[in-house]
Design an enzyme around this catalytic site. Structure first.
Site, mmCIF file in Angstrom:
data_model
loop_
_atom_site.group_PDB
_atom_site.id
_atom_site.type_symbol
_atom_site.label_atom_id
_atom_site.label_comp_id
_atom_site.label_asym_id
_atom_site.label_seq_id
_atom_site.Cartn_x
_atom_site.Cartn_y
_atom_site.Cartn_z
ATOM 1 N N ARG A 63 29.770 41.318 39.053
ATOM 2 C CA ARG A 63 30.005 40.157 39.933
ATOM 3 C C ARG A 63 29.072 40.035 41.141
ATOM 4 N NH1 ARG A 63 32.693 37.717 35.971
ATOM 5 N NH2 ARG A 63 34.866 38.367 35.706
ATOM 6 N N ASN A 276 38.212 35.764 26.844
ATOM 7 C CA ASN A 276 37.254 35.049 25.993
ATOM 8 C C ASN A 276 36.364 36.062 25.297
ATOM 9 O OD1 ASN A 276 38.174 32.592 26.938
ATOM 10 N ND2 ASN A 276 36.393 32.163 28.198
ATOM 11 N N ASP A 303 33.420 44.721 28.103
ATOM 12 C CA ASP A 303 33.441 43.381 28.706
ATOM 13 C C ASP A 303 34.263 43.417 30.000
ATOM 14 O OD1 ASP A 303 33.007 40.699 29.166
ATOM 15 O OD2 ASP A 303 34.334 39.982 27.576
#
Length: 422
Positions: A63, A276, A303
């Protein structure tokens, strides 16, 4: 010097699996054998523990820049070390995206301050626009580990083919997130009984495997090195297997969550189970496990996708998709694959060490004399309840309160202890 004594040393590259000692001097392993000794060496007693190559995760989201309220490179690296990882590859969907040499150098410079190896891909297209390819040559020279628009599926087949041709030119890897937005309803939830119970259409498996099929055939045509990220659908496994048998230079990954829990987790864990691609059905898990067994699926990747409590504490349709995974990955593999007899411990470690190293061409993921001193020491039999006391800034995990088997005791990177269980 560091001397690790009496551990079960497992090297997936050579299939070595014996009780042995490991002597480390500086950043290298200098000796693997029995009854080793060294003056002035710090000693770790690894009796009844596994000594393996440091784990490698080729799919994490730290991030930084732009969303450091969720995670940053430092806290992400701490989470990785706690999970037994000595090498990670960050995705490029930051703000700004890692589309320029300047941004890439910034994130790699931040990663260089950490005690593990932090690498990064760059975007395939400029700012994920899906149209303008980035400067592959300059980004590779600046240290990009490969290229991915992870998070934004690549809908233009012609542009995908052009990107693959460019990847062949520079002998680099493309990692692809395969979900056709034209075939999905609400992202993050499997289209089926759970989404319909919630009152909407979700993301069907065909949205994934149709794009995998398209890009597998483009990989076959262009001879590009193509990696399929976070497979979730059983049909996707069959497509990748078919493409490999045809001679396509493709590889694939699965996340621990996708082989551990089904779409039913939405009912018990809410938005922390919204991902996702989404969690699927038990039938898909069974096919993913077959893919791990037969080598169709090359690696396990987390992920790792941190979000804050407030971001996740919304109604299902509005909350962002993703969960953290670095600190539970190894234990999920041991609990759901090894303990259930699907994979041996050596086979699990292969998916988490040497295989990702081969795909990304890293000189790590193995144990050998004069090889890198990147190791993990863990207890494969000890079980522990997962608590919300993560090293990550975030705690968006559906596995909190679960009892999982496998506890990391030490993580060693470049010969230094970077995590030690207290």
């Amino acid at each position: 010097m560091l001397l690790i004594k009496n551990g079960r040393v497992i090297d997936p590259k050579t299939k070595f699996d014996e009780i042995a000692d490991v002597l480390i001097d500086g950043k290298k392993i200098v000796k693997i054998g029995r009854n080793l000794s060294a003056e002035k060496a710090d000693v770790i007693d690894a009796t009844d523990k596994i000594v393996a190559p440091g784990l490698i995760d080729c799919h994490v989201h730290f991030r930084e820049p732009g969303q450091t309220h969720k995670e940053d490179i430092h806290t992400g690296s701490l989470a990785a070390a706690r999970g037994g990882f000595t090498t990670v590859v960050m995705m490029a969907n930051t703000n700004p995206t890692v589309s320029t040499v300047e941004t890439l150098r910034e994130v790699l410079a931040a990663g260089a301050h950490e005690k593990i190896h932090v690498k990064s891909v760059a975007t395939i297209t400029n700012s994920f626009d899906g149209r303008t390819l980035t400067d592959f040559e300059a980004l590779l020279q600046a240290g990009a580990a490969g290229f991915s628009d992870d998070g934004i599926p690549f809908t233009d087949a012609g542009k995908v083919r052009e990107a693959m041709q460019k990847a062949v030119e520079f002998d680099t890897l493309l990692s692809l997130h395969e979900e056709d937005p034209q075939l999905t309803g609400v992202l993050g939830i499997n289209d089926g009984k759970i989404s319909h119970h919630c009152g909407f259409n979700g993301a069907p498996t065909v949205s994934e495997y149709s794009m995998v099929a398209r890009d597998a055939m483009l990989a076959l045509d262009t001879k590009a090195r193509v990696h399929f990220q976070h497979l979730s659908a059983g049909e996707s496994v069959a497509v990748v297997r078919f493409a490999k048998n045809m001679g396509a230079n493709v590889s694939s990954e699965v996340t621990p969550q996708h082989f551990s829990i089904t779409e039913n987790a939405i009912l018990s864990h809410g938005t922390n189970a919204k991902l996702n691609p989404p969690l699927r059905r038990q039938a898909d898990i069974e096919k993913l496990i077959i893919g791990l067994k037969d080598g169709t699926i090359d690696m396990i990747a987390t992920d790792h996708a941190p979000h804050t409590h407030d971001e996740k504490n919304q109604e299902l349709q509005k909350a962002p998709s993703g969960m953290i995974g670095l600190e539970t990955s190894l234990a999920l593999g041991i609990t759901h694959l090894v303990a259930k007899g699907h994979l041996t411990l050596l086979e699990l470690l292969e998916k988490m060490t040497i295989n990702p190293a081969k795909v990304y061409r890293f000189d790590t993921g193995y144990l050998a004399e004069n090889g890198p001193a990147d190791l993990v020491i863990f207890d494969a039999n000890e079980s522990r309840e997962i608590l919300a006391d993560f090293a990550s800034k975030s705690s968006n995990s559906p596995f909190i309160s679960d009892s999982l088997q496998g506890v990391v005791k030490y993580t060693i990177c470049d010969g230094e202890i970077v995590y030690h269980e207290v």
